[in-house]
Design a protein around this motif. Sequence first.
Motif, PDB file in Angstrom:
ATOM      1  N   MET A  33      14.175  -7.933   6.781  1.00  0.00           N
ATOM      2  CA  MET A  33      12.814  -7.776   7.287  1.00  0.00           C
ATOM      3  C   MET A  33      11.792  -8.137   6.205  1.00  0.00           C
ATOM      4  N   SER A  34      12.047  -7.701   4.986  1.00  0.00           N
ATOM      5  CA  SER A  34      11.138  -7.988   3.878  1.00  0.00           C
ATOM      6  C   SER A  34      11.064  -9.482   3.606  1.00  0.00           C
ATOM      7  N   PHE A  35      12.177 -10.196   3.827  1.00  0.00           N
ATOM      8  CA  PHE A  35      12.196 -11.643   3.608  1.00  0.00           C
ATOM      9  C   PHE A  35      11.206 -12.338   4.545  1.00  0.00           C
ATOM     10  N   PHE A  36      11.241 -11.975   5.813  1.00  0.00           N
ATOM     11  CA  PHE A  36      10.329 -12.576   6.787  1.00  0.00           C
ATOM     12  C   PHE A  36       8.875 -12.189   6.486  1.00  0.00           C
ATOM     13  N   PHE A  37       8.667 -10.999   5.953  1.00  0.00           N
ATOM     14  CA  PHE A  37       7.312 -10.567   5.584  1.00  0.00           C
ATOM     15  C   PHE A  37       6.770 -11.444   4.454  1.00  0.00           C
ATOM     16  N   VAL A  38       7.592 -11.733   3.468  1.00  0.00           N
ATOM     17  CA  VAL A  38       7.179 -12.592   2.346  1.00  0.00           C
ATOM     18  C   VAL A  38       6.848 -13.984   2.847  1.00  0.00           C
ATOM     19  N   ILE A  39       7.682 -14.523   3.748  1.00  0.00           N
ATOM     20  CA  ILE A  39       7.427 -15.851   4.307  1.00  0.00           C
ATOM     21  C   ILE A  39       6.091 -15.873   5.046  1.00  0.00           C
ATOM     22  N   ALA A  40       5.836 -14.815   5.812  1.00  0.00           N
ATOM     23  CA  ALA A  40       4.578 -14.741   6.558  1.00  0.00           C
ATOM     24  C   ALA A  40       3.374 -14.706   5.628  1.00  0.00           C
ATOM     25  N   VAL A  41       3.468 -13.955   4.537  1.00  0.00           N
ATOM     26  CA  VAL A  41       2.375 -13.878   3.559  1.00  0.00           C
ATOM     27  C   VAL A  41       2.118 -15.244   2.937  1.00  0.00           C
ATOM     28  N   ILE A  42       3.197 -15.956   2.573  1.00  0.00           N
ATOM     29  CA  ILE A  42       3.043 -17.281   1.968  1.00  0.00           C
ATOM     30  C   ILE A  42       2.336 -18.235   2.930  1.00  0.00           C
ATOM     31  N   ILE A  43       2.756 -18.209   4.184  1.00  0.00           N
ATOM     32  CA  ILE A  43       2.123 -19.081   5.194  1.00  0.00           C
ATOM     33  C   ILE A  43       0.647 -18.728   5.360  1.00  0.00           C
ATOM     34  N   LEU A  44       0.341 -17.431   5.365  1.00  0.00           N
ATOM     35  CA  LEU A  44      -1.037 -16.980   5.524  1.00  0.00           C
ATOM     36  C   LEU A  44      -1.910 -17.439   4.355  1.00  0.00           C
ATOM     37  N   VAL A  45      -1.398 -17.316   3.127  1.00  0.00           N
ATOM     38  CA  VAL A  45      -2.153 -17.762   1.952  1.00  0.00           C
ATOM     39  C   VAL A  45      -2.393 -19.265   2.020  1.00  0.00           C
ATOM     40  N   PHE A  46      -1.389 -20.003   2.442  1.00  0.00           N
ATOM     41  CA  PHE A  46      -1.537 -21.456   2.568  1.00  0.00           C
ATOM     42  C   PHE A  46      -2.634 -21.801   3.576  1.00  0.00           C
ATOM     43  N   LEU A  47      -2.656 -21.112   4.702  1.00  0.00           N
ATOM     44  CA  LEU A  47      -3.669 -21.376   5.726  1.00  0.00           C
ATOM     45  C   LEU A  47      -5.074 -21.053   5.223  1.00  0.00           C
ATOM     46  N   ILE A  48      -5.199 -19.965   4.447  1.00  0.00           N
ATOM     47  CA  ILE A  48      -6.513 -19.588   3.902  1.00  0.00           C
ATOM     48  C   ILE A  48      -7.013 -20.664   2.950  1.00  0.00           C
ATOM     49  N   ILE A  49      -6.159 -21.133   2.066  1.00  0.00           N
ATOM     50  CA  ILE A  49      -6.552 -22.178   1.118  1.00  0.00           C
ATOM     51  C   ILE A  49      -6.943 -23.450   1.869  1.00  0.00           C
ATOM     52  N   PHE A  50      -6.171 -23.767   2.876  1.00  0.00           N
ATOM     53  CA  PHE A  50      -6.468 -24.975   3.669  1.00  0.00           C
ATOM     54  C   PHE A  50      -7.836 -24.862   4.339  1.00  0.00           C
ATOM     55  N   GLN A  51      -8.140 -23.704   4.899  1.00  0.00           N
ATOM     56  CA  GLN A  51      -9.414 -23.507   5.572  1.00  0.00           C
ATOM     57  C   GLN A  51     -10.584 -23.563   4.594  1.00  0.00           C
ATOM     58  N   ILE A  52     -10.378 -22.995   3.403  1.00  0.00           N
ATOM     59  CA  ILE A  52     -11.443 -23.053   2.380  1.00  0.00           C
ATOM     60  C   ILE A  52     -11.711 -24.496   1.988  1.00  0.00           C
ATOM     61  N   ALA A  53     -10.654 -25.284   1.836  1.00  0.00           N
ATOM     62  CA  ALA A  53     -10.823 -26.692   1.475  1.00  0.00           C
ATOM     63  C   ALA A  53     -11.573 -27.456   2.569  1.00  0.00           C
ATOM     64  N   LYS A  54     -11.216 -27.194   3.804  1.00  0.00           N
ATOM     65  CA  LYS A  54     -11.901 -27.873   4.901  1.00  0.00           C
ATOM     66  C   LYS A  54     -13.369 -27.461   4.971  1.00  0.00           C
ATOM     67  N   ALA A  55     -13.645 -26.168   4.734  1.00  0.00           N
ATOM     68  CA  ALA A  55     -15.024 -25.693   4.750  1.00  0.00           C
ATOM     69  C   ALA A  55     -15.839 -26.366   3.653  1.00  0.00           C
ATOM     70  N   SER A  56     -15.236 -26.566   2.492  1.00  0.00           N
ATOM     71  CA  SER A  56     -15.926 -27.245   1.401  1.00  0.00           C
ATOM     72  C   SER A  56     -16.267 -28.676   1.779  1.00  0.00           C
ATOM     73  N   GLU A  57     -15.374 -29.332   2.477  1.00  0.00           N
ATOM     74  CA  GLU A  57     -15.649 -30.703   2.914  1.00  0.00           C
ATOM     75  C   GLU A  57     -16.834 -30.738   3.882  1.00  0.00           C
ATOM     76  N   TYR A  58     -16.862 -29.791   4.795  1.00  0.00           N
ATOM     77  CA  TYR A  58     -17.971 -29.748   5.762  1.00  0.00           C
ATOM     78  C   TYR A  58     -19.302 -29.480   5.070  1.00  0.00           C
ATOM     79  N   VAL A  59     -19.295 -28.579   4.081  1.00  0.00           N
ATOM     80  CA  VAL A  59     -20.523 -28.286   3.324  1.00  0.00           C
ATOM     81  C   VAL A  59     -20.992 -29.525   2.578  1.00  0.00           C
ATOM     82  N   ALA A  60     -20.019 -30.262   2.004  1.00  0.00           N
ATOM     83  CA  ALA A  60     -20.371 -31.480   1.271  1.00  0.00           C
ATOM     84  C   ALA A  60     -21.015 -32.507   2.179  1.00  0.00           C
TER      85      ALA A  60
END
Length: 370
Positions: free
Chosen positions: A1-28
């Motif tokens: 169960m903990s393994f799947f939790f770690v995978i989910a956290v990694i995916i979530l962090v990746f999505l947050i970084i991706f969204q921040i990058a896209k937001a920066s492009e829109y601001v630019a």
Amino acid sequence: MSFFFVIAVIILVFLIIFQIAKASEYVAVLKGEDRTRKENNKINGFFMIAFLIAGLIGVYFCNDALVGKTLLVHESASLQGEKVDQMLWVTLIITGIVFVITQCILFWFAYRYQESEKRKAFFFPHNNTMEIVWTVVPAIALTVLVVIGLRNWFSFTGDAPKNAMQVEVTGKQFGWIFRYSGNDGVFGKKYFRMIDPADNSLGLNWRDSAGINVKDDVAAHDDIVTEQTMYVVKNKPVKLIIGSRDVVHDVGLSWFRLKMDAVPGTPTTLWFTPKFTTKEMKESTGNPNFQYEISCDQMCGNGHYSMKGVIEVVTQAEYDEWMAKQKPAYYAAFPDKDPANIKPATPASDTTKATAVRLKPDLEVKKEKI
């Protein structure tokens, strides 16, 4: 169960970084690319200077906190190692100065020459003077360091002094075997097919060993074989004859600042002169459990981490006392041939006398009957 939790956290962090990058492009896009780029340049330039200062402070404090755990604060325990220490300090000083200068210039240039409307970039494709300087200067510095290193290398891998004691060091998975030549001062011959982990770990040429028909080497009868601990004498040169019984190992003598590969079938040599006994090092380091360690500095298998040997540096009197207690490996393998286990035969004259003593009571009994 903990393994799947770690995978989910990694995916979530990746999505947050991706969204921040896209937001920066829109601001630019909204602000204008030119304006955004200039603002980013100013921020990056500031961070370059901040990173430089923080990095140099971090290097200083890390060195101050951790240098005590290195061997740099302890002098070499061998005379030959003193030259290695000198070479190391010269290398550290030269490379340290170059590191500080180049890093300061690198980060300062990134800050000082950021994009500006008041300044136009100048490009030049070639400069002979600069190329000569950054090629010749490092080449000279490295040549000097290489020459110093080769001189030191040849000094302790060359011929040892005539009065040097000799110890054979053999690596195996996962430990060390040491052999001393015994009273005759000559090492007996070895044959790999005669290796027997039980009583002939080095394969010494004993004719009646392992049922192999080879010529018995008498010189091997008095050789002394020990494992894991090697004894050497303070202020007396010792030559190590290094080999391996299986794979490539490496004799690492960090306190003596030396090392040498242990190669199967190809003996290598190394010699050094110990400066301090183990007892003296315990007192100077304040560590009652201090030991001179022989480490294997070559990855040699799953048990590589456990391959540790010990060097006991003692006085000549202590070494002689220790050696007197050792028994040749030949007698350990064949106890019946050990002179200490052979009882002396009763002399013929004593046998006759004893027989006469036993017969005398019988004669007296016969006389009484008559």
